[in-house]
Every structure is written in C-alpha cells, then in structure tokens.
Design a protein around this motif. Structure first.
Motif, PDB file in Angstrom:
ATOM      1  N   MET A  45      47.139  44.051  32.608  1.00 26.86           N
ATOM      2  CA  MET A  45      45.746  44.265  32.280  1.00 26.86           C
ATOM      3  C   MET A  45      45.459  45.766  32.295  1.00 26.86           C
ATOM      4  SD  MET A  45      42.410  42.817  34.327  1.00 26.86           S
ATOM      5  CE  MET A  45      42.696  41.121  33.934  1.00 26.86           C
ATOM      6  N   ALA A  46      44.889  46.288  31.264  1.00 25.69           N
ATOM      7  CA  ALA A  46      44.564  47.712  31.190  1.00 25.69           C
ATOM      8  C   ALA A  46      43.454  48.031  32.174  1.00 25.69           C
ATOM      9  CB  ALA A  46      44.133  48.068  29.776  1.00 25.69           C
ATOM     10  N   ARG A  47      43.396  49.288  32.602  1.00 21.34           N
ATOM     11  CA  ARG A  47      42.397  49.707  33.575  1.00 21.34           C
ATOM     12  C   ARG A  47      40.985  49.394  33.084  1.00 21.34           C
ATOM     13  NH1 ARG A  47      42.000  51.485  38.527  1.00 21.34           N
ATOM     14  NH2 ARG A  47      40.387  52.960  39.016  1.00 21.34           N
ATOM     15  N   GLY A  48      40.717  49.550  31.785  1.00 24.27           N
ATOM     16  CA  GLY A  48      39.408  49.272  31.223  1.00 24.27           C
ATOM     17  C   GLY A  48      39.090  47.782  31.192  1.00 24.27           C
ATOM     18  N   ASP A  49      40.115  46.939  31.386  1.00 29.08           N
ATOM     19  CA  ASP A  49      39.935  45.496  31.355  1.00 29.08           C
ATOM     20  C   ASP A  49      39.874  44.897  32.762  1.00 29.08           C
ATOM     21  OD1 ASP A  49      40.059  45.637  28.613  1.00 29.08           O
ATOM     22  OD2 ASP A  49      42.193  45.179  28.521  1.00 29.08           O
ATOM     23  N   ARG A  50      39.545  45.683  33.752  1.00 23.40           N
ATOM     24  CA  ARG A  50      39.501  45.203  35.132  1.00 23.40           C
ATOM     25  C   ARG A  50      38.438  44.129  35.288  1.00 23.40           C
ATOM     26  NH1 ARG A  50      40.976  48.193  39.507  1.00 23.40           N
ATOM     27  NH2 ARG A  50      40.848  46.121  40.373  1.00 23.40           N
ATOM     28  N   PRO A 108      35.498  41.997  37.302  1.00 25.50           N
ATOM     29  CA  PRO A 108      34.446  42.405  38.243  1.00 25.50           C
ATOM     30  C   PRO A 108      34.903  42.287  39.700  1.00 25.50           C
ATOM     31  CG  PRO A 108      33.514  41.057  36.499  1.00 25.50           C
ATOM     32  CD  PRO A 108      35.010  41.016  36.332  1.00 25.50           C
ATOM     33  N   ARG A 109      35.696  41.258  39.985  1.00 20.57           N
ATOM     34  CA  ARG A 109      36.201  41.083  41.357  1.00 20.57           C
ATOM     35  C   ARG A 109      37.118  42.241  41.756  1.00 20.57           C
ATOM     36  NH1 ARG A 109      38.263  35.454  43.085  1.00 20.57           N
ATOM     37  NH2 ARG A 109      36.538  35.449  44.506  1.00 20.57           N
ATOM     38  N   GLY A 110      37.996  42.648  40.838  1.00 19.28           N
ATOM     39  CA  GLY A 110      38.894  43.773  41.115  1.00 19.28           C
ATOM     40  C   GLY A 110      38.132  45.073  41.303  1.00 19.28           C
ATOM     41  N   GLU A 111      37.122  45.280  40.485  1.00 21.18           N
ATOM     42  CA  GLU A 111      36.305  46.493  40.611  1.00 21.18           C
ATOM     43  C   GLU A 111      35.539  46.494  41.929  1.00 21.18           C
ATOM     44  OE1 GLU A 111      33.917  46.806  37.081  1.00 21.18           O
ATOM     45  OE2 GLU A 111      35.681  47.131  35.811  1.00 21.18           O
ATOM     46  N   HIS A 112      35.025  45.328  42.326  1.00 19.84           N
ATOM     47  CA  HIS A 112      34.322  45.225  43.606  1.00 19.84           C
ATOM     48  C   HIS A 112      35.273  45.541  44.763  1.00 19.84           C
ATOM     49  CE1 HIS A 112      31.612  43.831  46.724  1.00 19.84           C
ATOM     50  NE2 HIS A 112      32.590  43.065  47.178  1.00 19.84           N
ATOM     51  N   ALA A 113      36.492  45.016  44.678  1.00 18.55           N
ATOM     52  CA  ALA A 113      37.487  45.277  45.720  1.00 18.55           C
ATOM     53  C   ALA A 113      37.801  46.767  45.805  1.00 18.55           C
ATOM     54  CB  ALA A 113      38.759  44.476  45.445  1.00 18.55           C
ATOM     55  N   ASP A 114      37.944  47.427  44.654  1.00 24.34           N
ATOM     56  CA  ASP A 114      38.213  48.867  44.642  1.00 24.34           C
ATOM     57  C   ASP A 114      37.063  49.647  45.276  1.00 24.34           C
ATOM     58  OD1 ASP A 114      40.635  48.429  43.409  1.00 24.34           O
ATOM     59  OD2 ASP A 114      39.964  49.059  41.413  1.00 24.34           O
ATOM     60  N   ARG A 115      35.817  49.243  44.944  1.00 30.27           N
ATOM     61  CA  ARG A 115      34.645  49.934  45.514  1.00 30.27           C
ATOM     62  C   ARG A 115      34.569  49.721  47.025  1.00 30.27           C
ATOM     63  NH1 ARG A 115      32.185  47.935  40.903  1.00 30.27           N
ATOM     64  NH2 ARG A 115      31.162  46.266  42.091  1.00 30.27           N
ATOM     65  N   THR A 116      34.847  48.510  47.465  1.00 35.65           N
ATOM     66  CA  THR A 116      34.804  48.221  48.904  1.00 35.65           C
ATOM     67  C   THR A 116      35.871  49.016  49.635  1.00 35.65           C
ATOM     68  OG1 THR A 116      33.959  46.002  48.475  1.00 35.65           O
ATOM     69  CG2 THR A 116      34.922  46.391  50.644  1.00 35.65           C
ATOM     70  N   ARG A 117      37.090  49.035  49.099  1.00 39.98           N
ATOM     71  CA  ARG A 117      38.181  49.786  49.717  1.00 39.98           C
ATOM     72  C   ARG A 117      37.825  51.275  49.795  1.00 39.98           C
ATOM     73  NH1 ARG A 117      41.679  48.159  46.580  1.00 39.98           N
ATOM     74  NH2 ARG A 117      42.483  46.443  47.820  1.00 39.98           N
TER      75      ARG A 117
END
Length: 195
Positions: free
Chosen positions: A1-6, A8-17
């Motif tokens: 999966m390309a970075r632009g295709d992340r 919402p769950r993955g993006e939330h995890a990145d923000r939380t981390r």
C-alpha cells in the motif's frame, strides 16, 4: 500500500504513536526520565496506560523509537559514494548528505539528550546503542572494502567517524549552523590535527 493510500486506522495509529513520543520527551525533559511514569505519558496524550503499551513495550522504548533509522540510512548512502573517495571521505560525505534529514527532529534530539543525561540507566543504554551503531558502521566499511567482516582498521575508522558525528551533533544543538557543514568541518579538522 502506498503511503498516500494509508487507511484511517493506520494514520490514527501513527498520530497516537507520535503523540506518545512527543509527550514522553516533553515529560522526560521537564521532570527527568526516572521521575516520569508510563501513566504520566498516557495521561498527557489522553489515552489509557493500556493503549500506551499497545504502542511501546516499555517506557525506555519510547525514548529510543526510530533511533536506528539514521545509521541504517547511512549504510546505503555510504556504499553509494564514489569509489574514488577514501573510506574516510566517503563516511564524511555520507553523514553530511544525511544531516539535513535531522533538522525536522532537532527538538526531539535535544530532548533525547536531556533525558539520557537525567538517568544512569539511560546512560548505560546509550553506551550500548553507540556500540551497536559503531558495529553497523564497521560492517559497512568492511563491505565497501570487500572484506568478509570488519578488521581492526574498520573498527577504528567506525569509532572515529561516530565520535566526529557525535561532536557535530552536540555543536549543532547549540548553534544555528547547518549540521552538514559542521560534520564536514569536524571530518576536515581531524587530518590536520593528527599531522
């Protein structure tokens, strides 16, 4: 999966981390590493202690999150340097090329150093990390030389290179100069000093 295709769950995890790392560094800087608990970090982010442990197994792991990225990036850049450069010159250039990537995390590096200085436990861990980084650099020097494993010269060169980068980082954190310029200056100064 390309970075632009992340997702919402993955993006939330990145923000939380990222929020946990930032909160931890702020608390370590303000209160000291030993005085800060995982509960304090979780509370600062507004998550439960259980959520903290979903992202990091220990309080210490927050501090060292992503620390090997720079050295692993160094390996690839170093091996890509022109073969006409000496191993020492190639090392200087590789570290200088990577230096601008640290600008965006300058505050984090400063807070990291403050946290390490506040704890004897972390000072010991930092020493182990320096040894691991030196080993990585020695192995890549050996690879560039076509050796199956690092010899004494590889280890010496890796030790010198890591010392010069550490000196450059410390100066960079106390000045407005670019880290790449300081790294080049440090590596250029050594041959003059040892003549």
């Amino acid at each position: 999966m390309a970075r632009g295709d992340r997702s919402p769950r993955g993006e939330h995890a990145d923000r939380t981390r990222a929020a946990l790392v930032e909160a931890a560094l702020n608390l370590f800087s303000a209160n000291g590493y030993d005085q800060t608990t995982t509960d304090n970090i979780a509370e600062a982010v507004g998550v439960s202690p259980r959520t903290f442990f979903r992202y990091f197994p220990t309080k210490e792991s927050v501090l060292f999150f992503g620390e090997y990225d720079f050295i692993h990036a160094f390996s690839a850049v170093y091996l890509g340097r022109d073969e006409t450069l000496s191993d020492y010159e190639a090392m200087a250039e590789a570290f200088a090329v990577l230096a601008p990537s640290l600008k965006r995390i300058r505050k984090r590096i400063a807070q990291y150093q403050e946290a390490v200085a506040s704890s004897l436990v972390l000072l010991g861990r930092e020493r182990r990390n320096h040894e691991a980084n030196r080993e990585t650099v020695a192995k890549v020097i050996a690879e560039r030389r076509g050796l199956p494993s690092p010899d004494g010269e590889c280890w010496l060169l890796a030790s010198v290179g890591m010392l010069l980068v550490e000196r450059a980082l410390n100066e960079w954190l106390s000045t407005t100069r670019g880290l790449d310029d300081i790294i080049r200056q440090e590596f250029a100064a050594l041959p003059r000093v040892v003549k």
